[in-house]
Motif scaffolding. Structure first.
Motif, PDB file in Angstrom:
ATOM      1  N   THR A 333      74.354 -63.307 -12.558  1.00 54.48           N
ATOM      2  CA  THR A 333      75.302 -64.267 -12.004  1.00 54.48           C
ATOM      3  C   THR A 333      75.247 -65.523 -12.860  1.00 54.48           C
ATOM      4  OG1 THR A 333      73.649 -65.051 -10.400  1.00 54.48           O
ATOM      5  CG2 THR A 333      75.238 -63.408  -9.628  1.00 54.48           C
ATOM      6  N   ASP A 338      82.625 -67.415 -12.266  1.00 52.55           N
ATOM      7  CA  ASP A 338      82.779 -66.245 -11.418  1.00 52.55           C
ATOM      8  C   ASP A 338      82.509 -64.978 -12.235  1.00 52.55           C
ATOM      9  OD1 ASP A 338      83.881 -64.998  -8.862  1.00 52.55           O
ATOM     10  OD2 ASP A 338      85.198 -64.133 -10.383  1.00 52.55           O
ATOM     11  N   THR A 339      81.810 -64.027 -11.651  1.00 48.09           N
ATOM     12  CA  THR A 339      81.469 -62.814 -12.405  1.00 48.09           C
ATOM     13  C   THR A 339      82.682 -61.916 -12.641  1.00 48.09           C
ATOM     14  OG1 THR A 339      80.770 -61.671 -10.383  1.00 48.09           O
ATOM     15  CG2 THR A 339      79.072 -62.834 -11.646  1.00 48.09           C
ATOM     16  N   VAL A 340      83.666 -61.975 -11.756  1.00 47.98           N
ATOM     17  CA  VAL A 340      84.892 -61.204 -11.995  1.00 47.98           C
ATOM     18  C   VAL A 340      85.614 -61.751 -13.220  1.00 47.98           C
ATOM     19  CG1 VAL A 340      87.140 -60.551 -11.064  1.00 47.98           C
ATOM     20  CG2 VAL A 340      85.125 -60.521  -9.584  1.00 47.98           C
ATOM     21  N   TYR A 343      83.819 -60.437 -16.202  1.00 45.90           N
ATOM     22  CA  TYR A 343      84.200 -59.036 -16.426  1.00 45.90           C
ATOM     23  C   TYR A 343      85.539 -58.955 -17.163  1.00 45.90           C
ATOM     24  CZ  TYR A 343      87.071 -55.066 -14.906  1.00 45.90           C
ATOM     25  OH  TYR A 343      87.960 -54.038 -14.847  1.00 45.90           O
ATOM     26  N   SER A 355      81.939 -55.974 -12.464  1.00 45.23           N
ATOM     27  CA  SER A 355      81.415 -56.918 -11.471  1.00 45.23           C
ATOM     28  C   SER A 355      81.588 -56.344 -10.079  1.00 45.23           C
ATOM     29  CB  SER A 355      82.162 -58.257 -11.570  1.00 45.23           C
ATOM     30  OG  SER A 355      81.759 -59.133 -10.534  1.00 45.23           O
ATOM     31  N   SER A 364      72.893 -56.518  -2.110  1.00 46.03           N
ATOM     32  CA  SER A 364      73.631 -57.699  -2.541  1.00 46.03           C
ATOM     33  C   SER A 364      73.493 -58.823  -1.521  1.00 46.03           C
ATOM     34  CB  SER A 364      75.109 -57.343  -2.737  1.00 46.03           C
ATOM     35  OG  SER A 364      75.848 -58.464  -3.168  1.00 46.03           O
ATOM     36  N   THR A 372      79.816 -59.949  -2.771  1.00 44.12           N
ATOM     37  CA  THR A 372      80.388 -60.102  -4.108  1.00 44.12           C
ATOM     38  C   THR A 372      79.540 -59.461  -5.182  1.00 44.12           C
ATOM     39  OG1 THR A 372      81.421 -62.183  -3.439  1.00 44.12           O
ATOM     40  CG2 THR A 372      81.202 -61.783  -5.792  1.00 44.12           C
ATOM     41  N   GLY A 374      77.400 -59.162  -8.463  1.00 39.01           N
ATOM     42  CA  GLY A 374      77.334 -59.862  -9.741  1.00 39.01           C
ATOM     43  C   GLY A 374      77.861 -58.995 -10.860  1.00 39.01           C
ATOM     44  N   LEU A 375      77.600 -59.414 -12.082  1.00 39.15           N
ATOM     45  CA  LEU A 375      77.996 -58.665 -13.277  1.00 39.15           C
ATOM     46  C   LEU A 375      76.865 -57.692 -13.602  1.00 39.15           C
ATOM     47  CD1 LEU A 375      80.383 -58.821 -15.484  1.00 39.15           C
ATOM     48  CD2 LEU A 375      78.582 -59.803 -16.938  1.00 39.15           C
ATOM     49  N   ARG A 376      77.162 -56.404 -13.594  1.00 41.92           N
ATOM     50  CA  ARG A 376      76.128 -55.407 -13.836  1.00 41.92           C
ATOM     51  C   ARG A 376      76.212 -54.896 -15.273  1.00 41.92           C
ATOM     52  NH1 ARG A 376      75.878 -49.966 -10.284  1.00 41.92           N
ATOM     53  NH2 ARG A 376      77.735 -49.495 -11.545  1.00 41.92           N
TER      54      ARG A 376
END
Length: 399
Positions: A333, A338-340, A343, A355, A364, A372, A374-376
């Motif tokens: 994160t 924002d992680t989206v 992405y 994300s 989560s 939400t 995070g970014l994986r």
């Protein structure tokens, strides 16, 4: 030990698109031998299993070879390999079957670390049986789920412990052998979700001690379906709902309907492909798999070190994957982003790191990330150092 990453990557047609894939935890890309095996199965006569005509014999051979391949991968008995549509479907099927033996006062243990496919089927089955659900929490600061965390919710009324062998969200690998020992001491069964685990670690069902171990070939270069491994003698004691004319033999009594023969052919090919990751290895398929996973873990560790070092140099990133024993899967994160958005930014640059919470909704939430996530960022056998450089450059530019 020889791990030829250039030769390996050349066998994945999807990599011709030049995307750097870090989406392996959600499903890997497919090598040419697996694609060819699926096509070959469908190009030859194929019927329901039997021995009378070529199509029947082909189908029977495909199933037999797939069971042997998965048994080699998991160090299990081929007679204890059950095929299903997905790991989720298998969990629902087995939860309904096992719940027939539960009654009010019985207890079922689930963990906050798990994918929902190894939580909700058990919770719902327990509710129908009047059993009590006990929750084992993990430490959100370290990502660790310890045997003591499981011990704290066990009792002589515990009937089953459902636990992940590796978190698909943050990579944590709990000590399944010790957890299994504790569960068995109170007379409970252990259902281990190995969907994320089997892609990164050599599995030995007896060493793990789990009574059931489930995985999905599409997470380790194969096609989309689920596989469960258990001792045949345990499966003999279970009575699933099934059609009257269908066989009562184990493991077929748990395989409801006609199997996807072409996918099973692909699964056998995927195991054979994995067995060849160490190009210098010889011996039986299991022996080559042992060597292959040693080489794979060394390759992934090298890339993870490169990734960890690069992330440390970037400000404003929180890495939620901190367990001492974990897969090369990181959840990130950002302090002010924002992680989206991350992405999408990366996707425009040919880097795929998705994300979300990836169905690990309880994990989560327990991490304080709500629904939400995070970014994986997850490594797969075909990732290389250039992929990691592209990811780190993309994140630096995004921040």
């Amino acid at each position: 030990m020889t791990y030829d990453i250039a030769a390996l990557r050349s066998q994945f047609p999807a990599l011709d698109a030049k995307t750097a894939h870090f989406d392996g935890p959600g499903g890997t890309q497919t090598p040419r031998p697996v694609i060819d095996a699926i096509a070959d199965a469908m190009a030859h006569p194929l019927s329901n299993r039997g021995h009378g005509v070529p199509g029947e014999r082909n189908a029977d051979a495909i199933v037999t070879e797939a069971r042997r391949a998965m048994a080699d991968l998991l160090a299990a008995d081929p007679a204890g390999i059950v095929f299903g549509r997905s790991a989720t479907q298998l969990a629902y099927d087995f939860s309904r079957t096992l719940a027939k033996t539960w009654s009010p006062g019985d207890e079922i243990v689930v963990t906050r670390l798990d994918h929902d496919a190894n939580i909700r089927p058990w919770v719902q089955a327990a509710e129908r049986a009047g059993a009590t659900v006990r929750w084992a929490d993990f430490d959100p600061a370290t990502g660790e789920l310890t045997p003591d965390d499981i011990r704290a919710v066990l009792s002589d009324r515990t009937r089953l412990v459902a636990v992940t062998a590796a978190s698909n969200l943050i990579g944590t690998r709990p000590a399944i052998p010790e957890i299994s020992r504790l569960a068995h001491e109170v007379g409970a069964l252990v259902y281990a979700d190995g969907v994320h685990h089997a892609a990164h670690a050599l599995v030995d069902l007896e060493r793990l001690g789990a009574d059931f171990y489930v995985c999905s070939p599409y997470k380790f270069l194969g096609p989309h379906h689920g596989v469960l491994a258990a001792r045949p003698e345990l499966l003999e004691t279970l009575r699933p709902d099934k059609l009257l004319p269908s066989t009562d033999a184990v493991p077929e009594r748990f395989e409801l309907g006609t199997l996807p023969y072409e996918f099973l052919a692909g699964t056998r090919a995927a195991v054979d492909f994995l067995a060849g990751l160490d190009t210098s290895a010889t011996g039986t398929r299991r022996e080559r798999l042992v060597a292959a996973f040693t080489a794979l873990e060394a390759h992934e560790q090298t890339l993870r070190t490169q990734l960890d070092k690069g992330l440390t140099a970037l400000d404003g990133i929180t890495v939620h994957s901190r367990a001492a024993d974990r897969t090369p899967t990181l959840l990130l994160t950002f302090d002010h982003h924002d992680t989206v958005a991350a992405y999408r930014f990366l996707a425009e640059r040919g880097v795929h790191a998705p994300s979300g919470s990836f169905y690990a909704i309880e994990a989560s939430r327990h991490l304080g990330l709500g629904d939400t996530g995070g970014l994986r960022v997850g490594l797969a056998p075909y990732n290389d150092a250039e992929d990691v450089d592209r990811l780190l450059t993309g994140l630096a530019d995004f921040l």
